[in-house]
Design an enzyme around this catalytic site. Structure first.
Site, PDB file in Angstrom:
ATOM      1  N   GLU A 139      -4.977  -8.699  -0.546  1.00 32.01           N
ATOM      2  CA  GLU A 139      -5.549  -8.409   0.653  1.00 32.01           C
ATOM      3  C   GLU A 139      -6.918  -8.171   0.375  1.00 32.01           C
ATOM      4  O   GLU A 139      -7.410  -7.368  -0.338  1.00 32.01           O
ATOM      5  CB  GLU A 139      -4.929  -7.214   1.520  1.00 32.01           C
ATOM      6  CG  GLU A 139      -3.783  -7.562   2.169  1.00 32.01           C
ATOM      7  CD  GLU A 139      -3.462  -6.184   2.987  1.00 32.01           C
ATOM      8  OE1 GLU A 139      -2.312  -5.932   3.219  1.00 32.01           O
ATOM      9  OE2 GLU A 139      -4.471  -5.459   3.729  1.00 32.01           O
TER      10      GLU A 139
ATOM     11  N   GLU B 177       0.660  -1.257   0.158  1.00 30.16           N
ATOM     12  CA  GLU B 177       0.053   0.164   0.025  1.00 30.16           C
ATOM     13  C   GLU B 177       0.912   1.137  -0.193  1.00 30.16           C
ATOM     14  O   GLU B 177       0.847   2.157   0.976  1.00 30.16           O
ATOM     15  CB  GLU B 177      -1.010  -0.200   1.064  1.00 30.16           C
ATOM     16  CG  GLU B 177      -1.833  -1.212   0.962  1.00 30.16           C
ATOM     17  CD  GLU B 177      -2.941  -1.239   2.075  1.00 30.16           C
ATOM     18  OE1 GLU B 177      -2.996  -0.336   3.083  1.00 30.16           O
ATOM     19  OE2 GLU B 177      -3.719  -2.252   2.396  1.00 30.16           O
TER      20      GLU B 177
END
Length: 505
Positions: free
Chosen positions: A281, A162
């Site tokens: 995820e 991220e």
């Protein structure tokens, strides 16, 4: 609400069920704990994931990266793979392999002091990309020497986590991330071109902008990336209450627009059209203290996600398999809204069975024959139907779901087996609440909770009519059901008459 579904004899529906490809974990160092490995063992025995992905490969609790000064006062680097070997050995014993995430930054290699989480993962760029490249290559070479190059090159590699979020990558500097990605990619491919490498592992914020930015970079540099990664969560920002975060689910089709947008962006580049996209995820809420994770509502909603992901993605990794997890610190309670499909003390949450049931419909080369917003049904090569049915919704309204399946029959009689997970039959969260929400469970309470974490099993005989077998079932809201319909082969012992037994009763 009543719905009727039918399968057409000989017709197969495209559905790449990759429910067992990968599952998430917390940071890698947690794998040194006994409870963690016991939970993973249970998950592997029931579901059997191929890969496991988590943070912290290079964080200081794994103790891989070290610097010291030699006799000439020059800084030297050395590596320590003691804990890495323990973790990897344990994974491989359970027949699961790492989906390697490169991160976070070792303290002594970091260019800054920014950290994230209770365990302080450093999220700044390296002070030297040459030293970073050496660390990555040395780690992979060690793994190749220990487990064999042909084995290790099959372990996918994702560069960072991220980077479009400032907490996970200093200032969310995507230009700097591209430097990290290019260095890592080139160093690994030079070591062995067979390694499969992906990125950018973005999540949420301005994801369209960042995905295009990343794809433009790949095109400009002519990088032959092996796959694209992103994350996916389906809830609004939470409302806090004490240790907990309460969230509102997003409508499923609305939430998936971000995934569909990423698929469209990738395919808009001729060089990368059709390239694998992996969701490394996903969950409902993106915070690790959301009580919804422990509920039947979560299980039904996740089941609908498992049915929808294959339309756009090569794989989709649930975050996480278990509740040994410390992003916000050590949890205060056995049911703390953790990401895991399994609560601590080995208690299976309802969501566990979404994965178990979708794995089960893959049995014996099952091919999809029905797929819709409430169910997926497969037919295997021995004529056994296996299906998952779910009454998924974002809000409670008390509405039941009645479903009828008309399935082409090659036998006169079938055995119907159903496994039901709903708020009445498989709801350890309610049992825990009714026990007074104890924060320290006794052995007796643990056994009671484990006894309450299993589906309710029912059986029946279904007779075919007009070359079809009709199966009917009713699901309360947030219910999840697995069923098998298999040709009945009557055996029995001489003289045994079940009907007489029933009459005597």
């Amino acid at each position: 609400m009543k719905k009727d579904f039918s399968a057409e004899k000989g017709k197969v529906i495209a559905f790449e069920n990759n429910v067992d490809f990968c599952v998430g974990t917390g940071r890698m160092g947690l794998a040194l704990q006994r409870e963690y490995m016991e939970q993973l063992k249970a998950v592997q025995e029931d579901i059997g994931f191929k890969y496991i992905r988590g943070h912290g490969l290079f964080s200081d609790d794994m103790a891989i990266y070290h610097e010291y000064k030699d006799e000439n006062d020059e800084v030297k680097v050395e590596y320590n793979f003691t804990y890495l070997d323990l973790v990897m050995d344990n994974y491989l014993k359970l027949d699961i392999r790492p989906f390697i995430e490169l991160g976070f930054m070792p303290y002594k290699l970091a260019s800054g002091t920014q950290t994230i989480f209770y365990w302080r993962g450093n999220t700044t760029p390296p002070k030297s990309y040459e030293m970073w490249n050496d660390l990555v290559v040395a780690t992979l070479k060690h793994l190749m020497d220990r487990y064999g190059a042909d084995e290790v090159v099959t372990w996918p590699i994702e560069v960072w986590n991220e980077p479009n979020l400032p907490g996970f990558w200093e200032k969310a500097d995507m230009n700097e991330y591209l430097v990290l990605f290019e260095n890592s990619f080139n160093a690994i491919k030079k070591l062995d071109s067979r390694f499969r490498i992906g990125g950018p592992a973005i999540c949420g914020v301005e994801d369209v902008k960042h995905m295009r930015f990343f794809m433009d970079f790949l095109k400009e540099k002519k990088i032959k990336i092996d796959f694209i990664t992103r994350h996916h969560y389906t809830s609004e920002p939470p409302e806090r209450g004490g240790h907990y975060s309460y969230i509102q689910l997003t409508e499923l089709n609305e939430s998936f627009k971000s995934v569909e947008n990423s698929r469209e962006i990738i395919d808009s580049y001729p060089e990368y059209k059709g390239l694998e996209m992996h969701i490394t995820e996903f969950n409902t809420s993106y915070v690790p203290n959301a009580p919804i994770h422990d509920t039947n509502r979560n299980a039904a909603y996740v089941a609908s996600m498992l049915a929808k992901f294959p339309e756009t993605c090569a794989s989709y990794s649930y975050w996480t398999f278990g509740d040994i997890f410390e992003e916000m610190g050590v949890p205060f309670s056995p049911f703390y809204g953790g990401f895991g499909m399994m609560a601590n003390r080995g208690i299976r949450k309802p969501t566990y069975y979404a994965f178990k049931f979708f794995k089960d419909i893959k049995a014996n080369d099952g091919a999809c024959v029905i797929k819709n917003e409430n169910s997926v049904v497969c037919l295997d090569k021995d004529g056994v139907y296996r299906g998952v049915v779910y009454n998924s919704r974002t809000n409670r309204n008390g509405e039941n779901l009645e479903v009828s399946f008309t399935l082409p029959a090659d036998a006169d009689k079938y055995t119907l087996i159903t496994k039901l997970v709903d708020e009445k039959t498989c709801n350890p969260l309610k049992v825990w609440h009714d026990l007074g929400e104890p924060v320290a469970l006794s052995e007796e309470q643990i056994e009671l909770l484990k006894a309450s974490d299993k589906p309710a099993i029912s059986t029946a005989v279904v007779e075919a009519k007009d070359a079809n077998a009709v199966v009917e079932m009713k699901l309360d809201e947030f219910a999840l059901m697995y069923f098998e319909l298999k040709p009945l082969k009557q055996a029995g012992d001489r003289g045994y008459d079940y009907n007489r037994v029933e009459e005597l009763g």
